[in-house]
Write a protein that holds these residues in place. Sequence first.
Motif, short mmCIF file in Angstrom:
data_model
loop_
_atom_site.label_atom_id
_atom_site.label_comp_id
_atom_site.label_asym_id
_atom_site.label_seq_id
_atom_site.Cartn_x
_atom_site.Cartn_y
_atom_site.Cartn_z
N ALA A 1 0.81 -1.22 0.00
CA ALA A 1 0.00 0.00 0.00
C ALA A 1 0.84 1.27 0.00
O ALA A 1 0.43 2.30 0.50
N GLN A 2 2.03 1.20 -0.57
CA GLN A 2 2.90 2.38 -0.72
C GLN A 2 2.82 2.85 -2.17
O GLN A 2 2.68 2.04 -3.08
N ILE A 3 2.94 4.16 -2.36
CA ILE A 3 2.93 4.68 -3.73
C ILE A 3 4.14 4.12 -4.46
O ILE A 3 5.27 4.25 -4.00
N SER A 4 3.92 3.46 -5.58
CA SER A 4 5.02 2.91 -6.36
C SER A 4 5.31 3.76 -7.60
O SER A 4 6.46 3.93 -7.99
N ILE A 5 4.28 4.31 -8.20
CA ILE A 5 4.42 5.14 -9.40
C ILE A 5 3.42 6.29 -9.32
O ILE A 5 2.27 6.09 -8.90
N SER A 6 3.84 7.47 -9.73
CA SER A 6 2.91 8.59 -9.85
C SER A 6 3.14 9.28 -11.19
O SER A 6 4.25 9.30 -11.70
N PHE A 7 2.06 9.79 -11.74
CA PHE A 7 2.10 10.51 -13.01
C PHE A 7 1.55 11.91 -12.78
O PHE A 7 0.57 12.07 -12.06
N THR B 1 -1.03 23.67 -18.46
CA THR B 1 -0.73 25.09 -18.65
C THR B 1 0.48 25.31 -19.53
O THR B 1 0.72 26.41 -19.99
N GLY B 2 1.29 24.27 -19.74
CA GLY B 2 2.49 24.41 -20.54
C GLY B 2 3.69 24.92 -19.76
O GLY B 2 4.77 25.07 -20.30
N LYS B 3 3.51 25.20 -18.46
CA LYS B 3 4.61 25.73 -17.65
C LYS B 3 5.60 24.64 -17.25
O LYS B 3 6.76 24.92 -17.01
N ARG B 4 5.13 23.41 -17.15
CA ARG B 4 5.98 22.28 -16.77
C ARG B 4 5.69 21.11 -17.70
O ARG B 4 4.58 20.94 -18.17
N PRO B 5 6.69 20.25 -17.89
CA PRO B 5 6.44 19.06 -18.72
C PRO B 5 5.76 17.96 -17.89
O PRO B 5 5.87 17.93 -16.66
N ASN B 6 5.06 17.08 -18.57
CA ASN B 6 4.46 15.93 -17.90
C ASN B 6 5.57 15.03 -17.36
O ASN B 6 6.67 14.99 -17.92
N SER B 7 5.29 14.32 -16.26
CA SER B 7 6.34 13.51 -15.66
C SER B 7 5.79 12.24 -15.02
O SER B 7 4.59 12.12 -14.78
N LYS B 8 6.72 11.33 -14.76
CA LYS B 8 6.43 10.06 -14.09
C LYS B 8 7.49 9.88 -13.02
O LYS B 8 8.67 10.14 -13.24
N ARG B 9 7.07 9.44 -11.82
CA ARG B 9 8.00 9.15 -10.74
C ARG B 9 7.85 7.69 -10.33
O ARG B 9 6.73 7.20 -10.19
N VAL B 10 8.99 7.02 -10.16
CA VAL B 10 9.01 5.64 -9.68
C VAL B 10 9.71 5.66 -8.33
O VAL B 10 10.88 6.05 -8.24
N TYR B 11 9.01 5.24 -7.28
CA TYR B 11 9.50 5.34 -5.91
C TYR B 11 10.21 4.06 -5.47
O TYR B 11 9.82 2.97 -5.86
N SER B 12 11.24 4.23 -4.61
CA SER B 12 12.00 3.11 -4.06
C SER B 12 11.86 3.10 -2.54
O SER B 12 11.84 4.17 -1.91
N TYR B 13 11.80 1.89 -1.97
CA TYR B 13 11.68 1.72 -0.53
C TYR B 13 12.75 0.75 -0.04
O TYR B 13 13.15 -0.15 -0.76
N ASN B 14 13.19 0.93 1.22
CA ASN B 14 14.16 0.00 1.79
C ASN B 14 13.42 -1.19 2.42
O ASN B 14 12.19 -1.27 2.37
N ALA B 15 14.16 -2.12 3.03
CA ALA B 15 13.58 -3.34 3.60
C ALA B 15 12.58 -3.04 4.72
O ALA B 15 11.66 -3.82 4.97
N GLU B 16 12.75 -1.90 5.40
CA GLU B 16 11.83 -1.53 6.49
C GLU B 16 10.59 -0.80 5.99
O GLU B 16 9.74 -0.42 6.77
N GLY B 17 10.51 -0.59 4.68
CA GLY B 17 9.35 0.07 4.10
C GLY B 17 9.44 1.58 4.08
O GLY B 17 8.46 2.26 3.76
N GLN B 18 10.61 2.16 4.38
CA GLN B 18 10.78 3.60 4.34
C GLN B 18 11.14 4.04 2.92
O GLN B 18 11.96 3.40 2.27
#
Length: 120
Positions: free
Chosen positions: A78-84, A89-106
Amino acid sequence: MIRADYYAHQSLVKSICYGYDVFGNQTRYEVKNAKGEQSDLWITENRYDKEGRLIDKYKRDAEGNLVKENHYKYNAKAQISISFADYYTGKRPNSKRVYSYNAEGQKIGFKKYVLRSAQH
């Protein structure tokens, strides 16, 4: 609604009002100058899955035009793994983030990928 007033040299500079839904999610952001004239207004719409996790977030301007939308995907813990993020408005480009977690879930970081548009 929560209101915050900002002063400089004992004069009101601007007021910001924040609106929240019953779950504590921000749904409104309104900025007025010292004369009480509105300078910014954002209205946020959120969608949740059946487990109560945020899956879609839409931000609109004062005219109701879509300004930005975010979409979220979750891993088995239940942790965010990917966000889009899609900007209209054209001020910023579209993006994708892929998140990483350690063994403790942080969360230990993310990689951001940016969609660059072709210029003619």
